[in-house]
Design a protein around this motif. Structure first.
Motif, PDB file in Angstrom:
ATOM      1  N   LEU A 150     -96.647  47.434  12.212  1.00  0.00           N
ATOM      2  CA  LEU A 150     -95.496  46.945  12.978  1.00  0.00           C
ATOM      3  C   LEU A 150     -95.933  46.303  14.293  1.00  0.00           C
ATOM      4  O   LEU A 150     -96.972  46.656  14.848  1.00  0.00           O
ATOM      5  CB  LEU A 150     -94.533  48.094  13.286  1.00  0.00           C
ATOM      6  CG  LEU A 150     -93.858  48.738  12.083  1.00  0.00           C
ATOM      7  CD1 LEU A 150     -93.082  49.984  12.516  1.00  0.00           C
ATOM      8  CD2 LEU A 150     -92.935  47.751  11.388  1.00  0.00           C
ATOM      9  N   THR A 151     -95.113  45.389  14.791  1.00  0.00           N
ATOM     10  CA  THR A 151     -95.416  44.764  16.076  1.00  0.00           C
ATOM     11  C   THR A 151     -94.786  45.533  17.238  1.00  0.00           C
ATOM     12  O   THR A 151     -95.121  45.291  18.393  1.00  0.00           O
ATOM     13  CB  THR A 151     -94.896  43.319  16.124  1.00  0.00           C
ATOM     14  OG1 THR A 151     -93.509  43.333  15.831  1.00  0.00           O
ATOM     15  CG2 THR A 151     -95.618  42.464  15.123  1.00  0.00           C
ATOM     16  N   PHE A 152     -93.868  46.410  16.910  1.00  0.00           N
ATOM     17  CA  PHE A 152     -93.207  47.223  17.942  1.00  0.00           C
ATOM     18  C   PHE A 152     -92.822  48.552  17.291  1.00  0.00           C
ATOM     19  O   PHE A 152     -92.276  48.565  16.185  1.00  0.00           O
ATOM     20  CB  PHE A 152     -91.951  46.509  18.449  1.00  0.00           C
ATOM     21  CG  PHE A 152     -91.115  47.339  19.380  1.00  0.00           C
ATOM     22  CD1 PHE A 152     -91.500  47.537  20.695  1.00  0.00           C
ATOM     23  CD2 PHE A 152     -89.944  47.932  18.941  1.00  0.00           C
ATOM     24  CE1 PHE A 152     -90.732  48.308  21.551  1.00  0.00           C
ATOM     25  CE2 PHE A 152     -89.158  48.705  19.791  1.00  0.00           C
ATOM     26  CZ  PHE A 152     -89.562  48.889  21.103  1.00  0.00           C
ATOM     27  N   ARG A 176     -89.065  47.797   9.588  1.00  0.00           N
ATOM     28  CA  ARG A 176     -88.547  46.462   9.296  1.00  0.00           C
ATOM     29  C   ARG A 176     -88.307  46.309   7.797  1.00  0.00           C
ATOM     30  O   ARG A 176     -88.771  47.110   6.993  1.00  0.00           O
ATOM     31  CB  ARG A 176     -89.540  45.400   9.744  1.00  0.00           C
ATOM     32  CG  ARG A 176     -90.933  45.584   9.159  1.00  0.00           C
ATOM     33  CD  ARG A 176     -91.793  44.362   9.354  1.00  0.00           C
ATOM     34  NE  ARG A 176     -91.367  43.275   8.496  1.00  0.00           N
ATOM     35  CZ  ARG A 176     -91.723  41.998   8.655  1.00  0.00           C
ATOM     36  NH1 ARG A 176     -92.529  41.667   9.639  1.00  0.00           N
ATOM     37  NH2 ARG A 176     -91.306  41.070   7.823  1.00  0.00           N
ATOM     38  N   ALA A 219     -88.251  40.949  10.177  1.00  0.00           N
ATOM     39  CA  ALA A 219     -88.940  41.856  11.106  1.00  0.00           C
ATOM     40  C   ALA A 219     -87.986  42.554  12.060  1.00  0.00           C
ATOM     41  O   ALA A 219     -88.295  43.617  12.585  1.00  0.00           O
ATOM     42  CB  ALA A 219     -89.987  41.071  11.898  1.00  0.00           C
ATOM     43  N   SER A 220     -86.822  41.961  12.286  1.00  0.00           N
ATOM     44  CA  SER A 220     -85.991  42.480  13.369  1.00  0.00           C
ATOM     45  C   SER A 220     -84.657  43.073  12.919  1.00  0.00           C
ATOM     46  O   SER A 220     -83.860  43.488  13.757  1.00  0.00           O
ATOM     47  CB  SER A 220     -85.745  41.366  14.385  1.00  0.00           C
ATOM     48  OG  SER A 220     -85.410  40.176  13.752  1.00  0.00           O
ATOM     49  N   LEU A 264     -83.955  46.467  14.421  1.00  0.00           N
ATOM     50  CA  LEU A 264     -84.229  46.638  15.852  1.00  0.00           C
ATOM     51  C   LEU A 264     -83.031  46.168  16.662  1.00  0.00           C
ATOM     52  O   LEU A 264     -82.615  45.014  16.522  1.00  0.00           O
ATOM     53  CB  LEU A 264     -85.448  45.820  16.271  1.00  0.00           C
ATOM     54  CG  LEU A 264     -86.794  46.142  15.635  1.00  0.00           C
ATOM     55  CD1 LEU A 264     -87.863  45.194  16.167  1.00  0.00           C
ATOM     56  CD2 LEU A 264     -87.194  47.577  15.910  1.00  0.00           C
ATOM     57  N   SER A 265     -82.490  47.032  17.469  1.00  0.00           N
ATOM     58  CA  SER A 265     -81.431  46.610  18.396  1.00  0.00           C
ATOM     59  C   SER A 265     -81.359  47.627  19.517  1.00  0.00           C
ATOM     60  O   SER A 265     -81.713  48.797  19.341  1.00  0.00           O
ATOM     61  CB  SER A 265     -80.072  46.531  17.689  1.00  0.00           C
ATOM     62  OG  SER A 265     -79.629  47.825  17.326  1.00  0.00           O
ATOM     63  N   MET A 266     -80.898  47.186  20.671  1.00  0.00           N
ATOM     64  CA  MET A 266     -80.760  48.110  21.784  1.00  0.00           C
ATOM     65  C   MET A 266     -79.751  49.209  21.448  1.00  0.00           C
ATOM     66  O   MET A 266     -79.911  50.356  21.833  1.00  0.00           O
ATOM     67  CB  MET A 266     -80.322  47.357  23.043  1.00  0.00           C
ATOM     68  CG  MET A 266     -81.426  46.528  23.689  1.00  0.00           C
ATOM     69  SD  MET A 266     -82.902  47.487  24.109  1.00  0.00           S
ATOM     70  CE  MET A 266     -82.314  48.405  25.538  1.00  0.00           C
ATOM     71  N   MET A 326     -98.218  45.660  16.801  1.00  0.00           N
ATOM     72  CA  MET A 326     -98.948  45.241  17.985  1.00  0.00           C
ATOM     73  C   MET A 326     -99.931  44.126  17.676  1.00  0.00           C
ATOM     74  O   MET A 326    -100.802  43.831  18.461  1.00  0.00           O
ATOM     75  CB  MET A 326     -99.665  46.430  18.598  1.00  0.00           C
ATOM     76  CG  MET A 326     -98.681  47.380  19.206  1.00  0.00           C
ATOM     77  SD  MET A 326     -99.287  48.831  20.040  1.00  0.00           S
ATOM     78  CE  MET A 326    -100.978  48.544  20.305  1.00  0.00           C
ATOM     79  N   SER A 327     -99.774  43.515  16.513  1.00  0.00           N
ATOM     80  CA  SER A 327    -100.692  42.446  16.152  1.00  0.00           C
ATOM     81  C   SER A 327    -100.385  41.168  16.913  1.00  0.00           C
ATOM     82  O   SER A 327     -99.241  40.855  17.194  1.00  0.00           O
ATOM     83  CB  SER A 327    -100.576  42.185  14.664  1.00  0.00           C
ATOM     84  OG  SER A 327    -101.193  40.970  14.337  1.00  0.00           O
ATOM     85  N   VAL A 353     -86.744  39.940  18.237  1.00  0.00           N
ATOM     86  CA  VAL A 353     -85.941  41.073  18.693  1.00  0.00           C
ATOM     87  C   VAL A 353     -86.813  42.125  19.373  1.00  0.00           C
ATOM     88  O   VAL A 353     -86.404  42.771  20.330  1.00  0.00           O
ATOM     89  CB  VAL A 353     -85.129  41.669  17.523  1.00  0.00           C
ATOM     90  CG1 VAL A 353     -84.460  42.962  17.940  1.00  0.00           C
ATOM     91  CG2 VAL A 353     -84.078  40.670  17.075  1.00  0.00           C
ATOM     92  N   LEU A 375     -86.044  43.543  22.893  1.00  0.00           N
ATOM     93  CA  LEU A 375     -85.970  44.964  23.226  1.00  0.00           C
ATOM     94  C   LEU A 375     -86.769  45.248  24.492  1.00  0.00           C
ATOM     95  O   LEU A 375     -86.330  45.987  25.366  1.00  0.00           O
ATOM     96  CB  LEU A 375     -86.540  45.794  22.079  1.00  0.00           C
ATOM     97  CG  LEU A 375     -85.547  46.219  21.010  1.00  0.00           C
ATOM     98  CD1 LEU A 375     -86.298  46.830  19.835  1.00  0.00           C
ATOM     99  CD2 LEU A 375     -84.553  47.215  21.558  1.00  0.00           C
ATOM    100  N   PHE A 413     -94.890  51.520  21.557  1.00  0.00           N
ATOM    101  CA  PHE A 413     -96.172  50.889  21.215  1.00  0.00           C
ATOM    102  C   PHE A 413     -95.913  49.399  21.043  1.00  0.00           C
ATOM    103  O   PHE A 413     -95.098  48.999  20.204  1.00  0.00           O
ATOM    104  CB  PHE A 413     -96.727  51.468  19.911  1.00  0.00           C
ATOM    105  CG  PHE A 413     -97.048  52.929  20.017  1.00  0.00           C
ATOM    106  CD1 PHE A 413     -98.325  53.358  20.337  1.00  0.00           C
ATOM    107  CD2 PHE A 413     -96.058  53.877  19.805  1.00  0.00           C
ATOM    108  CE1 PHE A 413     -98.613  54.700  20.445  1.00  0.00           C
ATOM    109  CE2 PHE A 413     -96.336  55.223  19.909  1.00  0.00           C
ATOM    110  CZ  PHE A 413     -97.622  55.638  20.237  1.00  0.00           C
ATOM    111  N   ARG A 414     -96.603  48.629  21.848  1.00  0.00           N
ATOM    112  CA  ARG A 414     -96.364  47.197  21.809  1.00  0.00           C
ATOM    113  C   ARG A 414     -97.543  46.456  22.421  1.00  0.00           C
ATOM    114  O   ARG A 414     -97.984  46.797  23.513  1.00  0.00           O
ATOM    115  CB  ARG A 414     -95.090  46.873  22.619  1.00  0.00           C
ATOM    116  CG  ARG A 414     -94.820  45.417  22.851  1.00  0.00           C
ATOM    117  CD  ARG A 414     -94.323  44.769  21.596  1.00  0.00           C
ATOM    118  NE  ARG A 414     -93.873  43.423  21.846  1.00  0.00           N
ATOM    119  CZ  ARG A 414     -93.315  42.655  20.930  1.00  0.00           C
ATOM    120  NH1 ARG A 414     -93.135  43.119  19.728  1.00  0.00           N
ATOM    121  NH2 ARG A 414     -92.953  41.428  21.209  1.00  0.00           N
TER     122      ARG A 414
END
Lengths: 346, 56
Positions: free
Chosen positions: A27-29, A47, A52-53, A56-58, B1-2, B12, B16, B52-53
């Motif tokens: 994952l990227t986050f 995801r 990917a998103s 994801l939401s606040m 984190m890539s 998004v 965030l 993690f980012r």
């Protein structure tokens, strides 16, 4: 809500103890909510294969933070910390240590680097199995889709799937699954599926259906974690797999396809590189010897014209073809169709 | 984190993070040393919120 927490931003995996914290490293986050004693309450950041998103939401994160505070207070009354294990910082993974010893400077250990390094070590120690690729399976593997905000609520159930056979219906709420004592997020569900052994044929599930709380078991078929190549294509690890096509480039957009007379629904990609560097340069050499050039437009590979992207094509080759298998590449070059033939490189 | 070109951070995900600059979160103290944060959480009996980012 964040004021109830001690907040940490990790931007480098080097010091992260892999015996304490694990999540989907592709994952990227990602977010982990945990107790200082090592108990992980929830993971967040999962995801969909093609989006990917989507999860994801606040608002969904705020919901999770709020709900977990109560969970934490209840846990503190009867803590059950995990057994202490020797810390294993990511930077100490043998593959990374060998790179450092070889003079390579590692400014930052990315999350996906952890997967690469752990797989490489497992491969060298002959404990790597191809099915180990299928990490953090999507809920689709058990037949459920989840709500993007209230992520433990089931929005759809596939007929005859393990979830359907367990009695789960649309609108039900997943309360716990396998090792995950409390499910609140897509990532929690994926963690439970990830932790279930590949050979597991039964996985306990607890869910709320209307006013009823139900305990059941998911019956899992052999190979249940395996996903279609299209669903794996987003994962960075695919680039390490073999066989590989030996080239790459972007898919053409609709306008570019129209200009070349290619149907909008058909696959087309422009070759903008042959893999002619590093330890995988043999892949590029193989496809170059077949006659492929930068600038060619690939319109079919092994007879298929239905790839969603080049990463999809690459993953399809890696997961479904064999090294040495003969394939044809159909390319458009200077307005003409050219067919190239080669054997898939390792 | 890539940061791999084929695996660019999602929009998004970036939003965030931008959200962390919103007033409620901007007033929050963000630690970068996990071990130190863990000790503080143990003292306060507070849960840990760990993100993690890759920010490169």
């Amino acid at each position: 809500m964040a004021a109830d927490y001690v907040c940490v931003r990790v931007t480098d995996m080097s010091k992260v103890d892999l015996n304490l914290i694990r999540f989907d490293f592709d994952l990227t986050f990602a977010v982990v909510l945990m107790n200082a004693d090592g108990t992980i309450y929830h993971r967040y950041g999962g995801r969909l294969p093609d989006d990917a998103s989507a999860f994801l939401s606040m608002s969904s994160l705020a919901r999770l933070l709020r709900d977990t505070v109560g969970e934490h207070r209840a846990y503190e009354k009867a803590p059950a910390p995990p057994a202490a294990r020797t810390p294993r910082p990511a930077i100490e993974l043998p593959v990374l240590q060998r790179k450092i010893a070889g003079g390579q400077r590692l400014d930052c250990v990315h999350c996906h680097t952890v997967n690469d390094a752990e797989y490489a070590d497992a491969f060298l120690e002959k404990r790597w199995q191809r099915d180990d690729l299928y990490v953090f399976p999507d809920p689709e593997r058990i037949g459920v889709s989840l709500d993007r905000e209230e992520q433990r609520r089931v929005t759809a159930v596939t007929p005859d799937s393990p979830a359907a056979k367990a009695g789960i219906v649309r609108g039900d709420v997943l309360l716990s699954l396998g090792e995950q004592r409390s499910t609140r997020t897509l990532s929690d569900v994926q963690w439970a599926l990830h932790r279930a052994p590949f050979g597991a044929n039964r996985l306990p599930v607890r869910f709320r259906s209307g006013k009823l709380e139900v305990e059941a078991e998911l019956e899992l078929a052999d190979g249940w974690k395996r996903c279609p190549p299209a669903d794996y294509a987003w994962r960075p690890y695919k680039w390490n797999l073999s066989p590989a096509p030996g080239f790459g480039g972007p898919a053409l957009d609709a306008a570019a396809k129209k200009e070349l007379g290619i149907a909008a629904e058909d696959f087309a990609m422009k070759v903008n590189y042959l893999v002619d560097w590093g330890e995988r340069a043999h892949r590029g050499r193989a496809v170059k010897a077949a006659g492929l050039r930068k600038g060619d437009v690939v319109v079919a590979f092994a007879g298929r014209r239905d790839f969603a992207s080049f990463p999809h094509l690459h993953t399809w080759v890696a997961l479904t073809r064999r090294v040495g298998e003969p394939v044809e590449i159909e390319v458009l070059r200077d307005g003409k169709v050219v067919t190239l033939r080669y054997e898939l490189p390792e | 984190m890539s940061t791999h070109p084929f695996h660019a951070p999602s929009l998004v995900g970036a939003l965030l993070l931008a959200g962390f600059a919103a007033p409620a979160l901007a007033q929050t103290e963000w630690h970068t040393d996990f071990a130190a944060a863990r000790s503080i959480a143990a003292e306060r009996h507070a849960p840990l919120f760990v993100t993690f980012r890759c920010e490169r």
